[in-house]
Write a protein that holds these residues in place. Sequence first.
Motif, mmCIF file in Angstrom:
data_model
loop_
_atom_site.group_PDB
_atom_site.id
_atom_site.type_symbol
_atom_site.label_atom_id
_atom_site.label_comp_id
_atom_site.label_asym_id
_atom_site.label_seq_id
_atom_site.Cartn_x
_atom_site.Cartn_y
_atom_site.Cartn_z
ATOM 1 N N THR A 1 4.984 0.892 8.632
ATOM 2 C CA THR A 1 5.542 1.031 7.280
ATOM 3 C C THR A 1 5.827 -0.335 6.671
ATOM 4 O O THR A 1 5.520 -0.590 5.500
ATOM 5 C CB THR A 1 6.844 1.859 7.317
ATOM 6 N N MET B 1 0.813 -1.214 0.000
ATOM 7 C CA MET B 1 0.000 0.000 0.000
ATOM 8 C C MET B 1 0.843 1.259 0.000
ATOM 9 O O MET B 1 0.319 2.372 -0.056
ATOM 10 C CB MET B 1 -0.937 -0.015 1.215
ATOM 11 N N LEU B 2 2.167 1.107 0.110
ATOM 12 C CA LEU B 2 3.101 2.210 -0.036
ATOM 13 C C LEU B 2 4.048 1.890 -1.187
ATOM 14 O O LEU B 2 4.305 0.714 -1.456
ATOM 15 C CB LEU B 2 3.928 2.410 1.246
ATOM 16 N N LEU C 1 2.663 -2.042 5.595
ATOM 17 C CA LEU C 1 2.093 -1.451 4.390
ATOM 18 C C LEU C 1 2.898 -1.796 3.144
ATOM 19 O O LEU C 1 2.356 -1.799 2.037
ATOM 20 C CB LEU C 1 2.004 0.072 4.551
ATOM 21 N N ASN C 2 4.173 -2.086 3.318
ATOM 22 C CA ASN C 2 5.005 -2.583 2.224
ATOM 23 C C ASN C 2 6.350 -3.005 2.799
ATOM 24 O O ASN C 2 7.158 -2.162 3.178
ATOM 25 C CB ASN C 2 5.225 -1.529 1.142
#
Length: 398
Positions: free
Chosen positions: A276, A47-48, A279-280
Amino acid sequence: MTTRRPAPPVGRAPGALGRWLAGGALVAAAAGLAYLLSAASGSLPHMLPGYDVWQEQAYARIPAFLRWCLGDTTEAQSFKADLGGLGLLAGSWIAHVAATRRRRWAGFPIAVGTGLWPWLTGSALLGLLLSNLAWGWTIPATGAWQPTFVAFVSIPPAVVLTYGPGWRVALTGAVLGAVLTTPIAIGLVQFVCYPLGLPTSIGNASGMWLSALLAFPLCRILPWFPRRPTPAPDPVDPPRQGPAWVIRRVLADFAEAPFHGNEISSAGLLVGTLLTYLLNPLTPVHGTALLPALLTTQVLTSTLGVLLYRRQWARHGWYPTFVPLVSVAPAVVLTYGPTVPAIVGGAVLGAILAPPLAAYTSRRLPDAVHPFVGNVVSMTVCTAAVVPALGLLPGFVH
């Protein structure tokens, strides 16, 4: 200086078993979390943007640039996570407000209990911003990572802690960090570490102490600086170093590099960094997916340092057990990979060697030079000694 008093033998110290059990439980919890993160990494959504995309866009778009600067606030821990940087700043602000209001839950004294956290952080952030504006071009020019973060954890906050609050002091510290620390560190990384295959942390730390040895004598002759440095407050000796103190102290070590040294600061840093990763996994730690192994070795090395040098904590009120957490231990994992020998070997050797060398060097510096210089000298020496030496042993392969 705090008053020295005799400490009981380690083997007979009240609560010694409890401290070691607490330390073992903390390391086991970190290892368990690392295992879960590693096992889930393949199924986590991205998502990042990954690190490569982030670096490519860092100096092309303002939002990516601001994220990049926030990520730089966690580079000392090798995390490079913008949410981790946001968490660090938010947690430190909470700790500062709590300390100002004398809350019991404020934790270890932030910014060495000086009350200067806003000034030192403002100077450090300005130095970081100036460094990226002045030297960020070296990243797209070389296509390689460069230590634009070093001003955040070196001269700017150290100058504020040495000379006290004020715009002139804070602005001067920020400029000196951007003008001296960053280019020296970039030069060492680019022309020494990369060609010789050395860990970049050697160039980072060397740039910090070399530039500090130039900056602090200069500060003594600047006409707008106070004639005498601000006396450092006496460290606070904790009344009881029980199991809970061990866990809190290890946690606080994660925020020592930027001179925050508070467990609430570290909690924000770690929560943001873990978020973080979720998210990726290819965003933090320069896209290497090594965060689980990195956290394990960092918790292990800090835990061992705190337990081995507990008497020094009691005697002096503070001791540099954080030094291997941001130097030797992560450098070994980044060099040799997420193997058990690398995680354990770097953590153990770093915990044994780095803190006493840092303390020894800091005590022998001139009065006008902030003792953080001794810490980064120890980072340079111990990393340069341990990482190549481990490469001679079986199980350590680049």
